[in-house]
Write an enzyme that holds these catalytic residues in place. Structure first.
Site, short mmCIF file in Angstrom:
data_model
loop_
_atom_site.label_atom_id
_atom_site.label_comp_id
_atom_site.label_asym_id
_atom_site.label_seq_id
_atom_site.Cartn_x
_atom_site.Cartn_y
_atom_site.Cartn_z
N ARG A 87 0.85 -1.20 0.00
CA ARG A 87 0.00 0.00 0.00
C ARG A 87 0.88 1.24 0.00
O ARG A 87 1.85 1.32 0.77
CB ARG A 87 -0.90 -0.02 1.23
CG ARG A 87 -1.47 1.32 1.61
CD ARG A 87 -2.62 1.25 2.60
NE ARG A 87 -2.82 2.48 3.32
CZ ARG A 87 -3.24 3.63 2.79
NH1 ARG A 87 -3.52 3.72 1.51
NH2 ARG A 87 -3.38 4.70 3.54
N GLU A 181 -6.55 1.77 5.85
CA GLU A 181 -6.54 0.52 5.06
C GLU A 181 -5.55 -0.57 5.52
O GLU A 181 -5.77 -1.75 5.23
CB GLU A 181 -6.24 0.82 3.57
CG GLU A 181 -7.32 1.59 2.84
CD GLU A 181 -7.21 3.09 3.02
OE1 GLU A 181 -6.14 3.56 3.48
OE2 GLU A 181 -8.19 3.80 2.74
N ASP A 204 -1.02 15.27 6.79
CA ASP A 204 -1.60 16.28 7.69
C ASP A 204 -1.24 15.92 9.13
O ASP A 204 -0.98 14.76 9.44
CB ASP A 204 -3.12 16.33 7.53
CG ASP A 204 -3.78 14.97 7.72
OD1 ASP A 204 -3.68 14.15 6.79
OD2 ASP A 204 -4.37 14.73 8.78
#
Ligand code: ADE
Length: 234
Positions: A87, A181, A204
């Site tokens: 990922r 995820e 962020d």
């Protein structure tokens, strides 16, 4: 084809990058792969196969959140024999010593998702990264001089929530960042005996409110992609 992926058997490599955003999949394929071919447009969840330094590699969007990511991971593993799933995404930082633009390698992923609990109602099944992929990615990132953190992340079930008290408490317990995820990817990798890793850039900061500009995001995203691709082919 599988239910959500319109590729024929053999059209997807056994090594795959998994960004959440399908347009990121397109960008990765067109920027980093040679001779990329789009194999999936079902639901706009773009998937491509090409070569990277002579190795066949695919890149597939997964959408946001564990239910969506689990659909693609299940089909990639069970229908297309994918063996290495990496990922590449973003996370929000929840510790003062983790900064925007840093890389985060999820050594493990805590989660409040019910997906795993449904299979193991009486255990807290630990979601852990593949050790070889983890150490390979870490060495590559270090060698390239990237700011990288390795540790636990939270795979959160919701992006918006009223109360962040528990999330920040996890940060105090060493959890580096929040994404949506990794845990289910690690769970499915364990279930089907394949390798998985989640690599994120911090987009962020949930404590300071700091955010990256789109230009900064692009630069760090490209850095992360190199680490991901080099890890997959090693
Ligand atoms: N991905 C990037 N920032 C995130 C956040 N704050 N929460 C969940 N996933 C994220």
């Amino acid at each position: 084809m599988s239910v959500h992926i319109g590729a024929k058997k053999g059209e997807i490599a056994d090594k795959i990058l998994l960004p959440g955003d399908p347009l990121r999949a397109k960008y990765i394929a067109e920027t980093f792969l040679e001779d990329p071919k789009c194999y999936n447009e079902v639901r706009g969840m773009l998937g491509y196969t090409g070569t990277y330094k002579g190795h066949k590699v695919s890149v597939q969007g997964t959408g946001m959140g564990m239910p969506s990511a689990a659909i693609y991971a299940n089909e990639l593993i069970r229908e297309y024999d994918v063996k290495k799933l990496l990922r590449v995404g973003t996370c929000g930082a929840i510790r003062e010593d983790v900064h925007v633009r840093d890389l985060v390698l999820a050594q493990a992923a805590a989660t409040n998702s019910a997906i795993i609990r449904k299979d193991f109602p009486n255990f807290d099944f630990p979601q852990i990264a593949d050790f070889d992929l983890l150490t390979t990615a870490y060495d590559i990132a270090k060698e390239k001089g990237f700011n990288i953190h390795v540790g636990n992340v939270l795979s959160n079930d919701t992006f918006y929530q009223d109360d962040l008290t528990e999330v920040f408490k996890l940060g105090k317990h060493g959890v580096l960042g929040v994404e949506m995820e990794a845990a289910v990817l690690y769970y499915l990798a364990a279930k089907y005996n394949v390798q998985a890793l989640a690599l994120m850039t911090v987009s962020d900061h949930m404590i300071t409110g700091e955010e990256t500009t789109s230009e900064e995001r692009q630069t760090t995203f490209n850095e992360m992609m190199i680490v991901g691709l080099e890890t997959l082919i090693k």
